[in-house]
Scaffold this active site. Structure first.
Site: not given
Length: 437
Positions: A409-411
């Site tokens: 998850d790049h968040r």
């Protein structure tokens, strides 16, 4: 005779509905408190429901295969106020009435219950071919495609046990897509070709509709939510896992691990736990709250293992895996796998995961871009381990090579953290001695 109605209870984890899989009783049967009366399938697991009442089964209010909402009536059980007189006695002997069932968690309050003729929920049943096995063992054999008559029993009185079925399944490689039969004794035979059947006027066998429910429904909802809410980024790296394979071979030969199943997945699990400690943000999760978004960093590892079961994809997790030694982790992996194959994984074992491993290599797949399990920030895949040419000290040699891939998850985590995590896992697979630090 007073009829008591049993409604579908909430067995936990926010259950709203369940499917009736199999009734264990029929109208007219006598049941006692805690006798298993029905098997249901929730979105997460198969659950056996015990009876909260004793008495005689009246009516089954839901058919097998039906989806029933929580709180809906599913069965009536009649309870007599007094027992009939004995034929040779001049007077009758009263029997205490059942005011509503004995203490049963989630079903009712306490009260004395007089147990009459008890119908056991699980009793060895001898089939016509002479096999002795309990109903759950027969169901496990059907799910794994095992012929019980071919299984060597180890239980008392020649009873086939769960371990017998699982061992036979592993030996027979029941999960192979293709089985190669032995050459027959007859060199040539003629098989008559029957005339093609007349097609039914309204039937169309070209397509089939399968209702989406149970595990498949829950999986579809979770994967859709994850794919469209978490921006996935995927990375992968090829790894020389020769020393991992050597370690697996030594552990299998060790007396300390004689009763434990050892596989490269065990070393992969240890590698992931080690790498998560070095990059904690991989073990975090994105959380949306009324006050705004937050990142929850977990300082423990509930390690999820994606498991392909006859009911569909399940992701049970090993609680506090970071606190286990290698033997304890191996036992936990073995128990998780066997429970998932039997369809007996509890809802509690499928919640609270912090990171997931999917072992796609058992299907001969090298790499993939898996979808993150909701509530987590990453998932890693272990590909097939094959012998390939590999350059070692300037020379090309045959080595055991695998591909480690994953989605994140790049968040929650940036590219440098993702790369460092994957590199750490690869380093342990290349040199398991790193786990000794």
């Amino acid at each position: 005779m007073t009829d008591q109605t049993f409604v579908l209870p909430d067995v936990g984890e926010g259950l709203t509905e369940a499917e009736i899989v199999q009734w264990r009783v029929a109208p007219g049967d006598t049941v006692a408190v805690n006798d298993v009366i029905v098997e249901i399938e929730t979105a997460k697991s198969l659950v056996e429901l015990p009876s909260p009442y004793s008495g005689t089964v009246g009516e089954l209010l839901a058919s097998e295969g039906a989806t029933v909402e929580v709180g809906a009536p599913i069965i009536t059980i009649g309870s007599a106020d007094a027992a009939p007189a004995a034929p040779s006695a001049p007077t009758t002997v009263p029997e205490p009435s059942d005011p509503g069932g004995a203490v049963l968690v989630g079903y009712g309050t306490g009260g004395a219950v007089s147990s009459r003729r008890r119908k056991p929920a699980e009793r060895p049943v001898k089939a016509s071919v002479g096999v002795v096995a309990k109903p759950p063992i027969r169901k496990l054999a059907r799910d794994l495609g095992v012929d019980l008559s071919a299984v060597t029993p180890s239980g008392p009185a020649g009873e086939v046990t769960r371990d017998d079925v699982v061992k036979h399944a592993e030996q027979a490689s029941v999960f192979r897509n293709i089985e190669t039969p032995a050459w027959g004794a007859v060199r040539e035979e003629t098989i008559p070709v029957p005339a093609p059947p007349t097609p039914a006027p309204v039937a169309d066998a070209r397509e089939e509709s399968i209702p989406v429910r149970g595990v498949r429904k829950a999986t579809a909802s979770a994967m859709t939510s994850s794919a469209y809410s978490a921006p996935h980024v995927s990375v992968w790296v090829d790894v020389d896992a020769s020393r991992t394979m050597e370690l697996v071979k030594r552990l299998k030969a060790s007396p300390d691990f004689a009763d434990v199943k050892i596989s490269p997945l065990l070393i992969m699990a240890r590698a992931v736990i080690w790498a998560l400690r070095r990059t904690p943000m991989i073990n975090a999760a994105w959380v949306d709250t009324d006050a705004g978004a937050q990142i929850s960093v977990r300082h423990y590892v509930n390690l999820g293992i994606a498991a392909a079961t006859p009911r569909g994809l399940l992701v049970p997790n090993i609680k506090d895996a970071q606190a286990m030694n290698t033997r304890e982790l191996a036992k936990a992996l073995e128990h998780l796998t066997l429970t998932a194959r039997e369809g007996k994984t509890s809802p509690a074992d499928q919640t609270g995961g912090t990171f997931t491993i999917t072992n796609i290599g058992v299907f001969g797949v090298d790499a993939g871009t898996p979808i993150i399990n909701p509530g987590e920030a990453g998932i890693i895949a272990l590909g097939a381990i094959r012998q390939k040419p590999w350059v070692v000290d300037g020379e090309v040699r045959p080595r055991w090579v695998t591909t480690v891939s994953g989605s994140f998850d790049h968040r929650v985590v940036d590219g440098d953290g993702i790369s460092r995590f994957i590199a750490d896992v690869a380093s342990v697979l290349e040199e398991p001695a790193l786990l000794l630090d």
